[in-house]
Scaffold this motif. Structure first.
Motif, PDB file in Angstrom:
ATOM      1  N   ARG A  50       0.847  -1.205   0.000  1.00 24.13           N
ATOM      2  CA  ARG A  50       0.000   0.000   0.000  1.00 24.13           C
ATOM      3  C   ARG A  50       0.873   1.242   0.000  1.00 24.13           C
ATOM      4  NH1 ARG A  50      -3.857  -0.974   4.411  1.00 24.13           N
ATOM      5  NH2 ARG A  50      -2.408   0.091   5.793  1.00 24.13           N
ATOM      6  N   GLU A  87      -5.259   6.608  -1.216  1.00 26.73           N
ATOM      7  CA  GLU A  87      -4.610   5.323  -1.025  1.00 26.73           C
ATOM      8  C   GLU A  87      -4.491   4.550  -2.333  1.00 26.73           C
ATOM      9  OE1 GLU A  87      -7.184   6.333   0.773  1.00 26.73           O
ATOM     10  OE2 GLU A  87      -6.584   6.381   2.877  1.00 26.73           O
ATOM     11  N   SER A 144      -3.368   0.604  -3.421  1.00 23.66           N
ATOM     12  CA  SER A 144      -3.009  -0.732  -2.963  1.00 23.66           C
ATOM     13  C   SER A 144      -2.663  -1.602  -4.158  1.00 23.66           C
ATOM     14  CB  SER A 144      -4.152  -1.373  -2.174  1.00 23.66           C
ATOM     15  OG  SER A 144      -4.460  -0.612  -1.028  1.00 23.66           O
ATOM     16  N   PHE A 168      -8.232   0.985  -0.265  1.00 20.56           N
ATOM     17  CA  PHE A 168      -7.442   0.782   0.941  1.00 20.56           C
ATOM     18  C   PHE A 168      -7.556  -0.684   1.315  1.00 20.56           C
ATOM     19  CE2 PHE A 168      -6.670   0.776   5.493  1.00 20.56           C
ATOM     20  CZ  PHE A 168      -5.618   1.670   5.633  1.00 20.56           C
ATOM     21  N   ALA A 169      -6.522  -1.472   0.996  1.00 22.05           N
ATOM     22  CA  ALA A 169      -6.558  -2.906   1.229  1.00 22.05           C
ATOM     23  C   ALA A 169      -6.233  -3.220   2.680  1.00 22.05           C
ATOM     24  CB  ALA A 169      -5.563  -3.601   0.305  1.00 22.05           C
ATOM     25  N   THR A 170      -6.908  -4.237   3.232  1.00 23.95           N
ATOM     26  CA  THR A 170      -6.728  -4.585   4.639  1.00 23.95           C
ATOM     27  C   THR A 170      -6.301  -6.020   4.871  1.00 23.95           C
ATOM     28  OG1 THR A 170      -9.092  -5.082   4.788  1.00 23.95           O
ATOM     29  CG2 THR A 170      -8.386  -2.861   5.437  1.00 23.95           C
ATOM     30  N   ASP A 171      -6.587  -6.952   3.940  1.00 23.03           N
ATOM     31  CA  ASP A 171      -6.279  -8.357   4.207  1.00 23.03           C
ATOM     32  C   ASP A 171      -6.118  -9.109   2.895  1.00 23.03           C
ATOM     33  OD1 ASP A 171      -5.743 -10.497   5.913  1.00 23.03           O
ATOM     34  OD2 ASP A 171      -7.832 -11.132   6.000  1.00 23.03           O
ATOM     35  N   GLY A 186     -10.996  -4.865   1.469  1.00 23.97           N
ATOM     36  CA  GLY A 186     -10.668  -3.527   1.944  1.00 23.97           C
ATOM     37  C   GLY A 186     -11.856  -2.613   1.728  1.00 23.97           C
ATOM     38  N   ARG A 187     -11.544  -1.355   1.498  1.00 21.71           N
ATOM     39  CA  ARG A 187     -12.611  -0.390   1.252  1.00 21.71           C
ATOM     40  C   ARG A 187     -12.186   0.539   0.127  1.00 21.71           C
ATOM     41  NH1 ARG A 187     -10.552   0.607   6.450  1.00 21.71           N
ATOM     42  NH2 ARG A 187      -9.332   2.520   6.675  1.00 21.71           N
ATOM     43  N   SER A 189     -16.914  -1.082   5.400  1.00 24.56           N
ATOM     44  CA  SER A 189     -15.510  -1.417   5.229  1.00 24.56           C
ATOM     45  C   SER A 189     -15.317  -2.894   5.528  1.00 24.56           C
ATOM     46  CB  SER A 189     -14.633  -0.579   6.164  1.00 24.56           C
ATOM     47  OG  SER A 189     -13.276  -0.946   6.050  1.00 24.56           O
ATOM     48  N   ASN A 222     -12.707  -5.886   6.689  1.00 21.08           N
ATOM     49  CA  ASN A 222     -11.479  -5.967   7.467  1.00 21.08           C
ATOM     50  C   ASN A 222     -10.721  -7.278   7.309  1.00 21.08           C
ATOM     51  OD1 ASN A 222     -11.871  -3.413   8.575  1.00 21.08           O
ATOM     52  ND2 ASN A 222     -13.059  -4.206  10.292  1.00 21.08           N
TER      53      ASN A 222
END
Length: 385
Positions: A189, A197, A199, A218-221, A230-231, A262, A264
């Motif tokens: 990211r 953001e 990613s 916005f990547a989260t996992d 992500g979101r 979002s 997660n």
């Protein structure tokens, strides 16, 4: 996996959420264990494996912060002679990734720890992830002349491969690692020049941007299948929970009556968890959700309480936090587990709670914040054979 850097953001979300009086029932069959410290007042825990072994950073009696391994009730300082250090990830074999500053004023280096042996990784700064093959992922500073430029790396049995620089137009060349999966794929990211953001996924030397150039993702996992959650947001700035797989981004929608969401965490069956929220966060608050096979369902909490889902394992067990008010009106938070459709509050209430990881066996790892920070491991009931 959740890193230490995400905890501040997690806590920042707590402020505007609404809370209503509610008294949580005691958990059935769960055990909540305070992991203690290395002698000081603070412990931050970041990762737990299926054996219930935990790693993180704890303050010593001398005020230093050191990497630790907690196993079978005993906390061990992994770098007793160092200035500062942190353990960030542990795999099922017990291999640990982290970073260490050997002496005051020296730069940090990533390390791999296994069975009492610490291996420093030259050319690195921070170790953040370790997969089941023993590959370490983290962040490196490719050039000493340019300390502001950083890039993810993957270390495999003594060989270091740097990921980057990011090649996209109007995007900063520096980036950081978010996750590393079993195949050595990196989720990274960065930001563009307008602070949006950006990613990407890197695999075998190929970098793939997630989302469109005129939006932000916005990547989260990252799952072992290479799927990402992500979101995303566009010009209207509203957030959408997104699952990216097979080259396509899927908008997961929101819970009924909400306007943004979002994602997660995602498991290997593409079960996704996160939160959904109304237009006015001070009135409607957040609601934890589980998404699977095109359907998003809420995780039921008592009326007036808000909730966020942070982790999901391959059994479909979910963990996160809920917020409500004590009878005297004091807002508090508490960790929860959601198993087979039943929500169980874990441990006791605190000023703030961050759920940092959940094991495949169902352990829930959290940090609780009252006057300081303490790490709590919530151990699930033994499964009947």
């Amino acid at each position: 996996m959740t890193t230490v850097g995400a905890l501040t953001a997690c806590l920042a979300l707590a402020g505007p959420l609404a809370a209503t009086a509610w008294s949580a029932p005691p958990p059935a069959g769960w055990t909540s264990v305070d992991l203690g410290t290395l002698g000081g007042p603070r412990t931050d825990a970041t990762d737990v494996n299926d054996k219930g072994h935990v790693v993180g950073q704890s303050e010593t009696a001398g005020g230093l912060r050191h990497a630790f391994l907690w196993r079978d009730g005993v906390m061990t300082d992994l770098t007793p002679g160092a200035w500062q250090s942190a353990a960030t990830a542990i795999n099922e074999r017990g291999e640990i990734a982290g970073y260490v500053q050997l002496a005051e004023g020296q730069p940090t280096q990533a390390f791999r720890w296994y069975r009492g042996t610490t291996t420093l990784l030259p050319g690195t700064e921070y170790g953040s992830e370790i997969n089941e093959r023993g590959q370490v992922g983290g962040t490196a500073q490719p050039s000493e002349e340019d300390p502001w430029t950083t890039s993810p790396f993957v270390w495999t049995s003594g060989t270091l491969v740097e990921v980057g620089p990011v090649p996209y137009p109007s995007t900063w060349t520096s980036s950081g690692i978010v996750d590393l999966n079993r195949s050595g794929t990196v989720l990274g990211r960065t930001e563009d020049f307008d602070d949006r953001e950006v990613s990407y996924v890197w695999r075998d030397g190929t970098m793939t941007r997630l989302g469109e150039a005129d939006g932000r993702f916005f990547a989260t996992d990252l799952s072992d299948r290479g799927h990402v959650v992500g979101r995303a947001s566009e010009a209207d700035r509203l957030l959408s929970a997104v699952l990216w797989r097979d080259g396509t981004a899927e908008d997961l929608g929101t819970l009924p009556g909400d306007v943004w969401a979002s994602a997660n965490s995602v498991n290997e069956h593409d079960v996704v968890v996160g939160w959904s929220q109304g237009a006015d966060p001070t009135d409607s608050g957040r609601r934890a959700f589980v998404w699977a096979d095109g359907y998003m369902d809420p995780i039921g909490v008592p009326d007036g309480a808000w909730s966020e889902a942070s982790e999901v394992n391959d059994r479909g067990q979910v963990s996160g936090r809920i917020g409500f008010a004590r009878p005297d009106g004091t807002p508090v938070q508490q960790a929860f587990a959601w198993v087979d459709g039943t929500l169980t509050p874990l441990g006791t209430t605190h000023r703030a709670v961050a759920v940092t990881d959940q094991s495949g066996a169902g352990h829930v790892l959290s940090i609780v914040y009252d006057d300081g920070a303490r790490a709590i491991l919530h151990v699930p009931p033994k499964r009947r054979s």
